[in-house]
Design a protein around this motif. Structure first.
Motif, mmCIF file in Angstrom:
data_model
loop_
_atom_site.group_PDB
_atom_site.id
_atom_site.type_symbol
_atom_site.label_atom_id
_atom_site.label_comp_id
_atom_site.label_asym_id
_atom_site.label_seq_id
_atom_site.Cartn_x
_atom_site.Cartn_y
_atom_site.Cartn_z
ATOM 1 N N LEU A 124 13.525 3.157 78.577
ATOM 2 C CA LEU A 124 13.543 3.374 80.026
ATOM 3 C C LEU A 124 14.079 4.744 80.423
ATOM 4 N N GLY A 125 13.920 5.729 79.552
ATOM 5 C CA GLY A 125 14.339 7.081 79.884
ATOM 6 C C GLY A 125 15.836 7.288 79.921
ATOM 7 N N SER A 126 16.604 6.442 79.236
ATOM 8 C CA SER A 126 18.061 6.471 79.341
ATOM 9 C C SER A 126 18.746 7.407 78.352
ATOM 10 N N GLY A 127 17.976 8.058 77.473
ATOM 11 C CA GLY A 127 18.569 9.007 76.545
ATOM 12 C C GLY A 127 19.118 8.395 75.280
ATOM 13 N N GLY A 128 18.730 7.167 74.969
ATOM 14 C CA GLY A 128 19.197 6.503 73.761
ATOM 15 C C GLY A 128 18.181 6.568 72.643
ATOM 16 N N GLN A 129 18.343 5.661 71.668
ATOM 17 C CA GLN A 129 17.489 5.594 70.489
ATOM 18 C C GLN A 129 16.749 4.262 70.476
ATOM 19 N N CYS A 130 15.439 4.310 70.249
ATOM 20 C CA CYS A 130 14.676 3.061 70.254
ATOM 21 C C CYS A 130 14.942 2.223 69.014
ATOM 22 N N ILE A 131 14.966 2.853 67.844
ATOM 23 C CA ILE A 131 15.349 2.169 66.610
ATOM 24 C C ILE A 131 16.390 3.031 65.921
ATOM 25 N N ALA A 132 17.507 2.432 65.529
ATOM 26 C CA ALA A 132 18.535 3.136 64.775
ATOM 27 C C ALA A 132 18.881 2.317 63.541
ATOM 28 N N GLY A 133 18.734 2.937 62.367
ATOM 29 C CA GLY A 133 19.066 2.236 61.131
ATOM 30 C C GLY A 133 18.032 2.477 60.067
ATOM 31 N N GLN A 134 17.942 1.549 59.142
ATOM 32 C CA GLN A 134 17.090 1.669 57.962
ATOM 33 C C GLN A 134 16.233 0.412 57.819
ATOM 34 N N GLY A 135 15.052 0.595 57.207
ATOM 35 C CA GLY A 135 14.143 -0.531 57.020
ATOM 36 C C GLY A 135 12.714 -0.053 57.002
ATOM 37 N N SER A 136 11.780 -0.970 57.261
ATOM 38 C CA SER A 136 10.358 -0.655 57.354
ATOM 39 C C SER A 136 9.926 -0.823 58.804
ATOM 40 N N PHE A 137 9.418 0.262 59.385
ATOM 41 C CA PHE A 137 9.049 0.296 60.797
ATOM 42 C C PHE A 137 7.561 0.601 60.882
ATOM 43 N N LEU A 138 6.770 -0.396 61.280
ATOM 44 C CA LEU A 138 5.325 -0.363 61.091
ATOM 45 C C LEU A 138 4.582 -0.656 62.393
ATOM 46 N N ARG A 139 3.698 0.243 62.805
ATOM 47 C CA ARG A 139 2.741 0.049 63.895
ATOM 48 C C ARG A 139 3.415 -0.319 65.225
ATOM 49 N N ASN A 140 4.527 0.312 65.502
ATOM 50 C CA ASN A 140 5.226 0.091 66.767
ATOM 51 C C ASN A 140 4.833 1.141 67.802
ATOM 52 N N ASN A 141 4.880 0.752 69.061
ATOM 53 C CA ASN A 141 4.672 1.654 70.189
ATOM 54 C C ASN A 141 6.057 1.940 70.783
ATOM 55 N N ILE A 142 6.542 3.165 70.590
ATOM 56 C CA ILE A 142 7.926 3.529 70.895
ATOM 57 C C ILE A 142 7.920 4.603 71.972
ATOM 58 N N ARG A 143 8.704 4.420 73.044
ATOM 59 C CA ARG A 143 8.585 5.340 74.167
ATOM 60 C C ARG A 143 9.859 5.381 75.018
ATOM 61 N N ASN A 144 9.918 6.441 75.842
ATOM 62 C CA ASN A 144 10.946 6.602 76.871
ATOM 63 C C ASN A 144 12.367 6.635 76.305
ATOM 64 N N CYS A 145 12.542 7.404 75.222
ATOM 65 C CA CYS A 145 13.839 7.519 74.572
ATOM 66 C C CYS A 145 14.084 8.977 74.194
ATOM 67 N N ALA A 146 15.330 9.300 73.854
ATOM 68 C CA ALA A 146 15.637 10.641 73.357
ATOM 69 C C ALA A 146 15.320 10.759 71.872
ATOM 70 N N ASP A 147 15.578 9.699 71.107
ATOM 71 C CA ASP A 147 15.219 9.631 69.694
ATOM 72 C C ASP A 147 14.381 8.375 69.472
ATOM 73 N N GLY A 148 13.170 8.567 68.967
ATOM 74 C CA GLY A 148 12.335 7.397 68.723
ATOM 75 C C GLY A 148 12.900 6.523 67.626
ATOM 76 N N ILE A 149 13.129 7.131 66.457
ATOM 77 C CA ILE A 149 13.724 6.440 65.318
ATOM 78 C C ILE A 149 14.813 7.343 64.752
ATOM 79 N N ALA A 150 16.032 6.823 64.645
ATOM 80 C CA ALA A 150 17.143 7.533 64.020
ATOM 81 C C ALA A 150 17.416 6.873 62.673
ATOM 82 N N VAL A 151 17.092 7.588 61.603
ATOM 83 C CA VAL A 151 17.235 7.025 60.257
ATOM 84 C C VAL A 151 18.716 6.929 59.913
ATOM 85 N N GLY A 152 19.146 5.726 59.489
ATOM 86 C CA GLY A 152 20.565 5.498 59.258
ATOM 87 C C GLY A 152 20.939 5.027 57.878
ATOM 88 N N GLY A 153 19.995 5.050 56.922
ATOM 89 C CA GLY A 153 20.334 4.574 55.586
ATOM 90 C C GLY A 153 19.181 4.763 54.622
#
Length: 298
Positions: A124-153
């Protein structure tokens, strides 16, 4: 898929002196984006028509929650709030998650086996991260963030995602994928990542938080940012620092940058494998770019 993507829409990003317009036009087989006066065809890459919740699914409303049961499968929800994954081998799929907090989906440190698949994730345009962490992230529609995916591990696979409409606050540093170190084994394959802003990147790989080993970035469509891609091994001034080793950057298509396609720094002497990357607009090879006037700060 969000119904808003069935129509041509116009969004404006106004956090910087230069205001850029992103026009998204969705069709059954293709999508185009117009950025800085250039129309870019997304055919053959992830877009609004082939990521996120499959058409025709009915979602059940839910608030945010913590998942603490190992092996849990969560699907078919319209989640209004954050999701925290605090157990191994959790699958989150076919969900819409909307939240204006710091993390829309947070995978706790040390958690293994997470799969997030075919979800729509909106900050929602809030300046956060849509996904933060580690894993398998597949075929997602990611939007309205400052960081789409922040790799954490360690052991992270990012494949087939559509990351776009990067929005936040005036203090935000925008990265489609942010990988700030202290991990190994990261694969970023066949994603579409659009950073409509003149900073920072579609993909940022750097050793701010620690060393990095074994990264593959291949066959992505990467659009916008100051430099579209940063691969930075910086010798001094990082919080932790360390070597950035065994990085492969191959067969990607880049376009729409402000400074250049690739900012490459190898100050500890570890050179990535770089091959087959092109300017999508001209077909020319992408060379490493010069350093920007001021180095991005984390």
């Amino acid at each position: 898929m969000s119904c808003s993507y069935a129509l041509s829409i116009t969004r404006r990003v106004a956090f910087f002196p230069a205001v850029f317009q992103l026009l998204l036009s969705s069709y059954s087989e293709a999508e185009t984006v117009t950025l800085r006066g250039r129309t870019i065809d997304l055919t053959g890459f992830p877009n609004a028509t082939n990521t996120g919740v499959p058409p025709g699914m009915t979602l059940k409303e839910s608030g945010g929650f913590v998942i603490n049961s190992s092996g849990a499968v969560v699907e078919g929800l319209d989640i209004r709030g954050g999701v925290v994954i605090d157990a191994s081998n959790v699958t989150l799929r076919n969900c819409r998650i909307t939240y204006d907090g710091v993390y829309v989906v947070l995978i706790k440190g040390g958690i293994r086996g997470t799969v997030i698949q075919n979800c729509e994730i909106d900050n929602l345009g809030s300046g956060g991260q849509c996904i933060a962490g580690q894993g398998s992230f597949l075929r997602n529609n990611i939007r309205n963030c400052a960081d789409g995916i922040a790799v954490g591990g360690n052991d992270t696979v990012i494949e087939g995602n559509y990351i776009h409409d990067m929005r936040g606050t005036a203090a935000s540093h925008f990265d489609g994928i942010q990988a700030d170190g202290n991990f190994s084994h990261l694969t970023i394959r066949h994603n579409t990542i659009i950073n409509e802003n003149i900073q920072t990147s579609a993909i940022m790989v750097d050793n701010y938080a620690g060393p990095i080993d074994n990264v593959l970035i291949e066959n992505n469509l990467l659009i916008g940012g100051g430099y579209t891609v940063y691969i930075n091994e910086v010798a001094k001034g990082q919080l932790v620092g360390g070597p950035v080793t065994n990085v492969t950057f191959i067969n990607n298509q880049l376009v729409g940058w402000h400074w250049g396609g690739l900012d490459l720094r190898t100050e500890l002497g570890n050179m990535p494998v770089i091959s087959g990357n092109i300017n999508k607009a001209t077909g020319a090879a992408i060379p490493p770019g010069k350093k920007p006037t001021s180095k991005p700060t984390r």
